[in-house]
Design a protein around this motif. Structure first.
Motif, PDB file in Angstrom:
ATOM      1  N   VAL A   1      -6.832  -7.124  -1.035  1.00  0.00           N
ATOM      2  CA  VAL A   1      -7.786  -7.599  -0.017  1.00  0.00           C
ATOM      3  C   VAL A   1      -8.285  -9.005  -0.393  1.00  0.00           C
TER       4      VAL A   1
ATOM      5  N   GLN B   1      -6.390  -2.200  -4.548  1.00  0.00           N
ATOM      6  CA  GLN B   1      -6.876  -2.539  -3.201  1.00  0.00           C
ATOM      7  C   GLN B   1      -7.748  -3.796  -3.222  1.00  0.00           C
TER       8      GLN B   1
ATOM      9  N   GLN C   1     -12.725   4.201  -3.038  1.00  0.00           N
ATOM     10  CA  GLN C   1     -14.192   4.224  -3.144  1.00  0.00           C
ATOM     11  C   GLN C   1     -14.683   4.991  -4.373  1.00  0.00           C
TER      12      GLN C   1
ATOM     13  N   VAL D   1      -3.166  -2.547   8.470  1.00  0.00           N
ATOM     14  CA  VAL D   1      -4.013  -2.771   7.288  1.00  0.00           C
ATOM     15  C   VAL D   1      -5.420  -3.240   7.693  1.00  0.00           C
TER      16      VAL D   1
ATOM     17  N   GLY E   1      -1.578   3.564   3.031  1.00  0.00           N
ATOM     18  CA  GLY E   1      -2.796   2.781   3.245  1.00  0.00           C
ATOM     19  C   GLY E   1      -4.056   3.629   3.388  1.00  0.00           C
ATOM     20  N   PRO E   2      -4.079   4.585   4.316  1.00  0.00           N
ATOM     21  CA  PRO E   2      -5.300   5.374   4.501  1.00  0.00           C
ATOM     22  C   PRO E   2      -5.688   6.182   3.248  1.00  0.00           C
TER      23      PRO E   2
ATOM     24  N   ASP F   1      -7.184   3.625   0.807  1.00  0.00           N
ATOM     25  CA  ASP F   1      -8.476   3.226   1.375  1.00  0.00           C
ATOM     26  C   ASP F   1      -9.559   4.235   0.989  1.00  0.00           C
ATOM     27  N   GLN F   2      -9.287   5.521   1.169  1.00  0.00           N
ATOM     28  CA  GLN F   2     -10.282   6.560   0.886  1.00  0.00           C
ATOM     29  C   GLN F   2     -10.514   6.747  -0.613  1.00  0.00           C
TER      30      GLN F   2
ATOM     31  N   ASN G   1      -8.381  -1.059   7.093  1.00  0.00           N
ATOM     32  CA  ASN G   1      -8.932  -0.857   5.748  1.00  0.00           C
ATOM     33  C   ASN G   1     -10.417  -1.221   5.680  1.00  0.00           C
ATOM     34  N   ARG G   2     -11.209  -0.314   5.124  1.00  0.00           N
ATOM     35  CA  ARG G   2     -12.661  -0.524   5.157  1.00  0.00           C
ATOM     36  C   ARG G   2     -13.125  -1.641   4.230  1.00  0.00           C
ATOM     37  N   GLU G   3     -12.533  -1.707   3.039  1.00  0.00           N
ATOM     38  CA  GLU G   3     -12.942  -2.800   2.142  1.00  0.00           C
ATOM     39  C   GLU G   3     -12.586  -4.142   2.774  1.00  0.00           C
TER      40      GLU G   3
ATOM     41  N   PHE H   1       0.845  -1.198   0.000  1.00  0.00           N
ATOM     42  CA  PHE H   1       0.000   0.000   0.000  1.00  0.00           C
ATOM     43  C   PHE H   1       0.884   1.255   0.000  1.00  0.00           C
TER      44      PHE H   1
END
Ligand code: KG4
Ligand code: ZN
Length: 431
Positions: A343, A339, A233, A368, A225-226, A229-230, A371-373, A211
């Motif tokens: 994942v 991502q 989407q 990690v 990473g963050p 992550d954002q 991570n939302r996903e 990442f």
């Protein structure tokens, strides 16, 4: 010893200076983290010398803040726990030296904690904490006349986790991607050390490292990473097909008299591991780089990097929203696809391993795990398989000292103390 059950945890293995006070491995009284992100951001990664210097600067105020927030003093502590590896040698040394001095001066035990074990205990700590809150409110519901009291039915000396054991733990951070089968020392008890078996690991880069490296090559900020992550989407996750090739263990094995061929092979043997549970993230990083080159995106990545640096130079720390305005559709699709692929690979191998080793639950921890996903897909997959899954809260996903103090509790009960000759071990392995 104070007999309070309070352990002060200290964590300085990478780029966070952290101290926390945890009661009996089950209750966070305080958790303070001084992040060094702003120090390292201009370099796009952690600079070890700067990390050590920042730890030296931060350790005393961070420790004082942890005690103040916990409402206790050094005299109330039963032990001091400190991360002794893996991590950056100079960074670890700051925490270890400080912890030793404190423990020696107070005449209380010093407990060494492996950073990876700490990440696993972040989940276990919060699981116990939830049980304790539930048990507290259960008490209140049945005894309304008594006012607010802690549940007497809860015995923190014998705090059990609600997660069924053994648990398959995916520790996934900037430095690690490991699968461990974790079991408590005795069924239903927290006495003695937990047992861990290594089930899988990365042979090269850690997932968080991928990442970070991909974010860097796309001109995004650190840690990557963050940001990814954002931004993911806003892209289409199937736009760029990334494949994880089958891993051939042979290529990574150390032949007689031959030098190890990969980073992974140098740190611990992989020969006995099932190749289906091995990870490799250096390939996808190269695939992203190739995509950027082939599709002529290099100049826009550099322009984005410079635009974000300009925001920083103007005195504001840029975030992913600034980057979003600087990314075209193709770049957002690339980010989302990257991502999704990472994942997906983590998910497939983790659940296949959980099934193969007969794990009763899955836990995901390390940076990690924020991570939302990853959370959404792991939760859905676990529900489909009828397997409980747990993550730390976002605050305990990344490096912190509450997880170190929590992991130290079973060792404290088992009187597994470190000697005054404790050293930093940058390559310390859990099993
Ligand atoms: O556990 P951690 O704080 O430090 C290590 O032990 O490495 O993990 C930091 C790593 C970094 O690589 C960072 O990019 C990654 O965790 N990370 C994330 C997210 N938040 C942090 N990766 C993906 N998605 C996130 N939301
Ligand atoms: Zn970590």
């Amino acid at each position: 010893m104070a007999g309070s059950g309070l352990i002060l945890g200290i964590e300085t293995s990478c780029d966070e200076t952290a101290a926390a006070v945890v009661e009996r491995g089950a209750w966070t009284r305080s958790s303070i983290v001084a992040s060094q992100i702003a120090t390292h951001a201009p370099y796009g990664g952690v600079v070890p010398e700067l990390a050590s210097r920042e730890h030296l600067r931060n350790i005393v105020p961070v420790m004082r803040a942890a005690l103040a927030e916990a409402g206790c003093g050094l005299a109330d502590l039963d032990a001091i726990a400190v991360t002794n590896g893996p991590g950056l040698a100079g960074a670890l040394l700051v925490g270890i030296t400080y912890a030793k001095a404190l423990a020696f001066a107070r005449g209380i035990p010093l407990i060494a904690v492996n950073h990876l074990e700490g990440h696993i205990h972040a989940v276990l700590l919060e699981d116990r904490q939830r049980r304790r809150s539930e048990s507290d409110s259960g008490f209140l519901l049945t005894d309304t006349g008594l006012g607010f009291h802690r549940s007497r039915s809860y015995d923190p000396e014998r705090a059990e986790n609600s997660l069924p054991m053994p648990a398959l733990a995916l520790v996934v951070s900037g430095g690690h991607t490991h699968l461990f089968l974790a079991r408590p020392p005795l069924a239903g008890s927290e006495f003695g050390a937990w047992q861990y078996a290594l089930i899988g690991r990365t042979l090269d880069d850690a997932a968080g490292e991928a990442f970070d490296k991909v974010a860097k090559l796309l001109g995004l900020g650190y840690p990557g990473g963050p940001w990814i992550d954002q931004l993911a989407q806003f892209g289409h996750h199937k736009a760029v097909p990334f494949n994880f090739a089958q891993i051939k263990t042979k290529a990574h094995l150390v032949g007689k008299g031959k030098a190890p061929r990969t980073k992974g092979a140098r740190s611990s043997p992989v020969a006995e591991l099932d190749r289906h549970f091995l990870f490799s993230f250096s390939g996808i990083k190269t695939a992203v780089l190739r995509y950027v080159e082939v599709h002529g995106l290099k100049a826009s990545c550099e322009a984005r990097r410079l635009a974000l640096m300009e925001i920083l130079a103007a005195g504001r720390v840029p975030d992913w929203r600034d980057a979003q305005a600087l990314c075209d559709k193709q770049t957002l699709d690339l980010i989302a696809s990257f991502q999704h692929a990472v994942v997906g690979d983590l998910l497939r191998k983790t659940f296949a391993a959980a099934e193969a080793v007969g794990a009763a639950s899955v836990l995901v921890t390390g940076g990690v795990a924020a991570n939302r996903e990853l959370r959404v897909r792991f939760t859905a997959e676990a529900a489909e398989r009828g397997l409980p899954v747990a993550f730390p809260t976002l605050a305990l996903s990344t490096d912190n000292a509450a997880m170190i103090a929590a992991a130290a509790w079973p060792r404290f009960l088992a009187r597994e103390f470190a000697g005054w000759n404790l050293e930093a071990n940058p390559r310390l392995s859990l099993v």
